[in-house]
Design a protein around this motif. Structure first.
Motif, short mmCIF file in Angstrom:
data_model
loop_
_atom_site.label_atom_id
_atom_site.label_comp_id
_atom_site.label_asym_id
_atom_site.label_seq_id
_atom_site.Cartn_x
_atom_site.Cartn_y
_atom_site.Cartn_z
N LEU A 179 0.84 -1.20 0.00
CA LEU A 179 0.00 0.00 0.00
C LEU A 179 0.87 1.25 0.00
CD1 LEU A 179 -2.85 1.22 0.18
CD2 LEU A 179 -2.67 1.07 2.68
N GLY A 180 1.96 1.20 0.75
CA GLY A 180 2.90 2.32 0.76
C GLY A 180 3.47 2.59 -0.61
N VAL A 181 3.81 1.51 -1.32
CA VAL A 181 4.34 1.65 -2.68
C VAL A 181 3.27 2.25 -3.60
CG1 VAL A 181 5.22 0.40 -4.69
CG2 VAL A 181 5.98 -0.23 -2.40
N LEU A 182 2.02 1.81 -3.44
CA LEU A 182 0.92 2.34 -4.27
C LEU A 182 0.69 3.82 -4.01
CD1 LEU A 182 -1.75 -0.52 -4.13
CD2 LEU A 182 -0.19 0.04 -6.00
N ILE A 183 0.84 4.23 -2.76
CA ILE A 183 0.67 5.65 -2.44
C ILE A 183 1.76 6.47 -3.11
CG2 ILE A 183 0.83 7.33 -0.56
CD1 ILE A 183 -0.66 5.33 1.20
N ILE A 184 2.99 5.98 -3.05
CA ILE A 184 4.09 6.68 -3.73
C ILE A 184 3.81 6.76 -5.22
CG2 ILE A 184 6.54 6.53 -4.36
CD1 ILE A 184 7.03 5.23 -1.63
N VAL B 152 4.55 10.93 -7.15
CA VAL B 152 5.10 11.48 -8.40
C VAL B 152 4.34 10.86 -9.57
CG1 VAL B 152 7.43 11.90 -7.53
CG2 VAL B 152 6.86 9.65 -8.41
N ASP B 153 4.42 11.51 -10.72
CA ASP B 153 3.78 10.96 -11.92
C ASP B 153 4.50 9.68 -12.35
OD1 ASP B 153 1.95 13.00 -12.05
OD2 ASP B 153 3.26 14.28 -13.26
N VAL B 154 3.73 8.70 -12.79
CA VAL B 154 4.31 7.43 -13.22
C VAL B 154 3.94 7.18 -14.68
CG1 VAL B 154 4.35 4.94 -12.86
CG2 VAL B 154 4.23 6.47 -10.89
N ASN B 155 4.95 7.13 -15.53
CA ASN B 155 4.76 6.84 -16.94
C ASN B 155 4.29 5.39 -17.11
OD1 ASN B 155 6.09 5.60 -19.54
ND2 ASN B 155 5.88 7.78 -19.96
N THR B 156 3.31 5.17 -18.02
CA THR B 156 2.73 3.84 -18.19
C THR B 156 3.75 2.82 -18.67
OG1 THR B 156 0.58 4.82 -18.72
CG2 THR B 156 0.91 2.53 -19.35
N ILE B 157 4.58 3.20 -19.65
CA ILE B 157 5.61 2.28 -20.15
C ILE B 157 6.58 1.94 -19.03
CG2 ILE B 157 7.53 2.00 -21.75
CD1 ILE B 157 6.02 3.78 -23.71
N GLY B 158 6.98 2.96 -18.30
CA GLY B 158 7.89 2.75 -17.18
C GLY B 158 7.28 1.84 -16.13
N LEU B 159 5.98 2.02 -15.88
CA LEU B 159 5.28 1.19 -14.90
C LEU B 159 5.28 -0.28 -15.32
CD1 LEU B 159 3.50 0.84 -12.40
CD2 LEU B 159 1.52 1.41 -13.84
N LEU B 160 4.97 -0.55 -16.59
CA LEU B 160 4.94 -1.92 -17.09
C LEU B 160 6.32 -2.57 -17.01
CD1 LEU B 160 2.61 -1.49 -20.22
CD2 LEU B 160 2.04 -2.61 -18.04
N LEU B 161 7.34 -1.79 -17.36
CA LEU B 161 8.70 -2.31 -17.30
C LEU B 161 9.10 -2.66 -15.87
CD1 LEU B 161 10.43 0.15 -19.79
CD2 LEU B 161 10.31 -2.33 -20.07
N LEU C 242 4.45 9.44 3.41
CA LEU C 242 3.50 8.50 4.01
C LEU C 242 3.72 7.10 3.45
CD1 LEU C 242 1.03 7.77 5.71
CD2 LEU C 242 -0.41 8.50 3.78
N GLY C 243 3.93 7.02 2.13
CA GLY C 243 4.19 5.72 1.51
C GLY C 243 5.44 5.08 2.08
N VAL C 244 6.49 5.88 2.25
CA VAL C 244 7.75 5.37 2.83
C VAL C 244 7.51 4.87 4.25
CG1 VAL C 244 10.02 6.06 3.65
CG2 VAL C 244 9.24 6.81 1.41
N PHE C 245 6.72 5.61 5.01
CA PHE C 245 6.42 5.22 6.40
C PHE C 245 5.71 3.87 6.44
CE2 PHE C 245 3.35 5.17 9.94
CZ PHE C 245 4.25 5.20 11.00
N LEU C 246 4.72 3.68 5.58
CA LEU C 246 3.98 2.42 5.55
C LEU C 246 4.89 1.26 5.14
CD1 LEU C 246 0.58 3.52 3.95
CD2 LEU C 246 1.04 2.94 6.34
N ILE C 247 5.79 1.52 4.20
CA ILE C 247 6.75 0.49 3.79
C ILE C 247 7.62 0.08 4.97
CG2 ILE C 247 8.81 0.06 2.39
CD1 ILE C 247 7.50 1.82 0.22
N LEU C 248 8.10 1.06 5.72
CA LEU C 248 8.94 0.77 6.87
C LEU C 248 8.18 0.00 7.95
CD1 LEU C 248 11.05 4.03 7.31
CD2 LEU C 248 11.87 1.76 6.71
N VAL C 249 6.93 0.40 8.19
CA VAL C 249 6.12 -0.31 9.20
C VAL C 249 5.95 -1.77 8.81
CG1 VAL C 249 3.80 -0.53 10.18
CG2 VAL C 249 4.88 1.72 10.02
N GLY C 250 5.55 -2.01 7.55
CA GLY C 250 5.38 -3.38 7.09
C GLY C 250 6.66 -4.18 7.14
#
Length: 280
Positions: free
Chosen positions: A128-133, A138-147, A260-268
């Motif tokens: 979930l933290g990764v999804l929030i990030i 930041v903006d995520v390019n679709t090609i970059g996301l698939l890669l 917030l995303g980083v915090f959730l990643i660390l908690v998990g």
């Protein structure tokens, strides 16, 4: 004691890979295949002499698993390096390290490793933290996301294969298989896309292989030392390192959602390690 060694190995691996990732991001002017080619050379300069010195067989014992690990490694690293042309380095690394989730799933299926319900919840919190990030930081390019997701899936498979191999193979042999395949693939594919490096670029390209070797060696040792679902989540530390490096070196901006995303990643991550060690 065994757990402590595995954790130490993975932390060393994370630091080395963070430096390598920063160098690769800096060198995105080069074709990805050329970067893969140089990444392999820098590492082979270590693995080949060390294998010869130890008088270890280059072919290893589990040839099929070694080749499969190398094949998946080439796919993962190529997709990752290519994604850096589309994504901020902190974002790319954040998304790539959904791989421990894939690793846990594959380990449960293929290795019959048990993952408790609370651990799945913690993996979900980290994801979930990764999804929030991804969605708000930041903006995520679709090609970059698939890669990067493709890279993460194959990295998860790599974790499981290394665990399956266990201590039956010298870590140098495992890495050498990977780098030889990367050398051949990168070399052939970069023939028609070659860009001549200057002096500094030669140094950086080759040093990426040095740091990659260090990271690969300690990652392999970590997965050989303990269960996948304990060691794999430690890769999330690289997310934090790359966000810091991205902010300082590449002037990347991360807002409160990112934090917030980083915090959730660390908690998990941290609680999963604590829980796993308590169970062990």
């Amino acid at each position: 004691m065994k757990n402590n060694s595995a954790i130490s190995y993975m932390i060393f691996s994370v630091i080395a890979f963070a430096i390598m990732n920063a160098i690769i991001k800096y060198l995105t002017i080069f074709n990805v295949y050329q970067v893969v080619f140089f990444r392999s050379i820098g590492t082979l300069c270590f693995t080949i002499p060390l294998i010869l010195k130890q008088k270890t067989s280059f072919l290893g014992n589990n040839k099929k698993l070694l080749f499969l690990r190398a094949f998946f490694g080439v796919i993962s690293i190529t997709c990752f390096f290519q994604s850096l042309n589309y994504l901020a380095v902190g974002t790319a690394v954040s998304l790539r390290y959904t791989s421990p989730i894939f690793a846990a799933i594959f380990a449960a299926i293929f290795l019959k490793e048990k993952v408790k319900k609370i651990q799945w919840l913690l993996f979900f919190i980290a994801f979930l933290g990764v999804l929030i990030i991804k969605g708000f930081g930041v903006d995520v390019n679709t090609i970059g996301l698939l890669l990067i997701i493709t890279s993460a899936i194959f990295l998860g498979l790599i974790f499981v294969i290394i665990r399956k191999i266990g201590n039956s193979e010298n870590p140098l042999v495992i890495i050498n298989y990977f780098m030889i395949l990367a050398f051949v693939f990168g070399g052939i594919m970069s023939i028609d896309n070659w860009i001549m490096p200057n002096n500094l670029q030669w140094l950086l390209l080759l040093s990426s292989g040095v740091f990659g070797y260090i990271g690969q060696l300690y990652m392999t040792k970590a997965f050989q030392s303990n269960e996948t679902n304990l060691v794999a989540p430690l890769k999330y530390l690289e997310v934090i390192a790359m966000i810091v490096i991205g902010s300082i070196w590449f002037d990347e901006v991360y807002n409160l959602w990112s934090l917030l995303g980083v915090f959730l990643i660390l908690v998990g991550l941290i609680y999963n390690i604590y829980l796993k060690r308590k169970i062990s």
